[in-house]
Design an enzyme around this catalytic site. Sequence first.
Site, PDB file in Angstrom:
ATOM      1  N   CYS B  85      22.788  61.714 -44.405  1.00 45.36           N
ATOM      2  CA  CYS B  85      21.735  60.874 -44.425  1.00 45.36           C
ATOM      3  C   CYS B  85      21.748  59.565 -43.699  1.00 45.36           C
ATOM      4  O   CYS B  85      20.787  58.799 -43.687  1.00 45.36           O
ATOM      5  CB  CYS B  85      21.567  60.673 -45.860  1.00 45.36           C
ATOM      6  SG  CYS B  85      21.775  62.190 -46.978  1.00 45.36           S
ATOM      7  N   ILE B 211      11.684  65.166 -51.524  1.00 49.06           N
ATOM      8  CA  ILE B 211      11.958  66.149 -50.231  1.00 49.06           C
ATOM      9  C   ILE B 211      10.772  65.955 -49.219  1.00 49.06           C
ATOM     10  O   ILE B 211       9.638  66.040 -49.487  1.00 49.06           O
ATOM     11  CB  ILE B 211      11.923  67.409 -50.610  1.00 49.06           C
ATOM     12  CG1 ILE B 211      13.301  67.608 -51.352  1.00 49.06           C
ATOM     13  CG2 ILE B 211      11.838  68.575 -49.383  1.00 49.06           C
ATOM     14  CD1 ILE B 211      13.473  69.105 -52.113  1.00 49.06           C
ATOM     15  N   LYS B 331      13.225  56.318 -52.226  1.00 48.63           N
ATOM     16  CA  LYS B 331      12.420  56.595 -53.372  1.00 48.63           C
ATOM     17  C   LYS B 331      11.051  57.029 -53.416  1.00 48.63           C
ATOM     18  O   LYS B 331      10.595  58.152 -54.003  1.00 48.63           O
ATOM     19  CB  LYS B 331      12.725  55.553 -54.586  1.00 48.63           C
ATOM     20  CG  LYS B 331      12.225  56.020 -55.800  1.00 48.63           C
ATOM     21  CD  LYS B 331      12.777  57.010 -56.611  1.00 48.63           C
ATOM     22  CE  LYS B 331      11.712  57.634 -57.718  1.00 48.63           C
ATOM     23  NZ  LYS B 331      10.760  58.844 -57.185  1.00 48.63           N
ATOM     24  N   HIS B 335      12.557  60.370 -48.022  1.00 50.03           N
ATOM     25  CA  HIS B 335      13.621  60.663 -47.323  1.00 50.03           C
ATOM     26  C   HIS B 335      13.691  61.649 -46.270  1.00 50.03           C
ATOM     27  O   HIS B 335      14.382  62.696 -47.024  1.00 50.03           O
ATOM     28  CB  HIS B 335      14.634  60.550 -48.317  1.00 50.03           C
ATOM     29  CG  HIS B 335      16.178  60.579 -47.835  1.00 50.03           C
ATOM     30  ND1 HIS B 335      16.609  59.978 -46.725  1.00 50.03           N
ATOM     31  CD2 HIS B 335      17.388  60.987 -48.453  1.00 50.03           C
ATOM     32  CE1 HIS B 335      18.007  59.877 -46.556  1.00 50.03           C
ATOM     33  NE2 HIS B 335      18.316  60.615 -47.560  1.00 50.03           N
TER      34      HIS B 335
END
Lengths: 131, 389
Positions: B85, B211, B331, B335
């Site tokens: 990430c 997602i 959030k 992401h």
Amino acid sequence: MSDEIIRETSYDAWLNALEVDEGYYLRGDSRATVPPAVAGKTDELERKTLPETGMVESKTVIRVPHPDFEDAAPYAIAIVDFGPVTLTGQVTGTDPEAVETGLVVEATVLEAEASGKRFVGFRPAGEVSDR
Amino acid sequence: MAEILIAGVGATDFGDHTGRTGRELFAEARSSALEKSAVPRSDVDALYYGNYMGATAERQSHQAPLMASAVGTTDLEATRVENACASGGYAVADGVRAITSGEADVVLVGGLERMTPLETEETTAALARAADELHEGRPGLTFPGAYALLADAYMERFGGSREDLAHIAVKNHANATTNPKAQFQSEIDVADVLEAPSVADPLGVLDACPITDGAAAAVLVSGEYATKHDLEPAVAITGSGRGTETLSLQERGELTRTRAAESAAQAAYDRAEVTAADVDVAEVHDCFTIAEVLALEALGFYEPGAAITAARDGETTRDGTLPVNLSGGLKAKGHPVGATGVGQLVELTTLLEGTHPNADAVPDAKVGVTHNAGGTVATAAVHVLEVAK
């Protein structure tokens, strides 16, 4: 088991030992670890007996499962402090929601049905072994 | 550190881009960044490109040359960067290093992830691979599960509640309502978060980022290049830092600190010659609500154990003393794993230059920080951005 200098740091060999209640960890100059050891020279690692029990340091109940455990959810995963080393594993032999910080457990070896892979498990200490 | 200016930034909307390929999304982001920068593509010396799961999601590894083509030229050095990430943040850090070293004058940094082609269980599996396969993956630890272990350890040691965490999700959703690029431009309340189904206790669906598909890009130039070409970018990268921690949680000794981020922050602050107290606004890696808490403490904004109530107390909200994740954060903004670190740079640059839709919350901001974390913060990249003098 007496302490001995070892060169075998294979993960599978470590699981084999854990499976027959001969769990161990490796002590180097600066820290303790479990196989597969990747730091330091393996001939400087001393093989020490893993304490029989450890204490749950952190826990979670997994509701959306890892694909290897689709039929097993909910299941509990815990990080368990054995003193010199800390291990991560799946807790069986109790209700997942009953796993609390401070619970005393012993380490075992489990196998995922889906993948056939072996991994570290924990069960509350003092329970009669199912083997 | 040599002067490094952000000449232009661009990003796609974050969300579901079913029907579009990764290369199309990246081309859109870089096109927007290059256009804003007024830098000709032929001047780009190198591309650093973050991507995590292209091999799974689009059956495409070796994406760097593909994305060079999306820049419109292969006459440059192209490298894919993968640190889960934090891939995007490390792409930025590599770009900064290339210019600092004098090897490059103009660098394109970018990132992309397509995640929606996968079913939820495939995504769960792909993300779980960012953890230690032997010690964590095999026993069935999922990625949300790993952060749940961190949340459990934190609350066991310092206290705090699920409600405190819920306020972080509520805050970030509120910020996203006015960000047209955000995946969720909708408000939620504390009850929504608390009543949402649990993914891994104590974290529920609304404690977690979604997602997401998306791409982001930025053109970085040396001060010398900017002067020579009469560019006057409004924002500079003045500090860049990286930190590393053991991949597995069990080897760390302490579960309530993220040392990789602490190291990265210290290195970035030192290079920028600033301290945490100088920071006016921050974009941090809130893949789960607890992650924002850990980020704020690692960045030195709060003492250990003190950040969990920051959102609830209004300190990190839009009108608080230190607004955090005005973009909506991972959030609510979304992401897209490999793009996130560059996406944070895009958001913070526009917040500081005053062109972001939420820039009115920080009209006098001079110093901002991005915090991008890989896995359970086994890797971290922190950047300090300042309004250019």
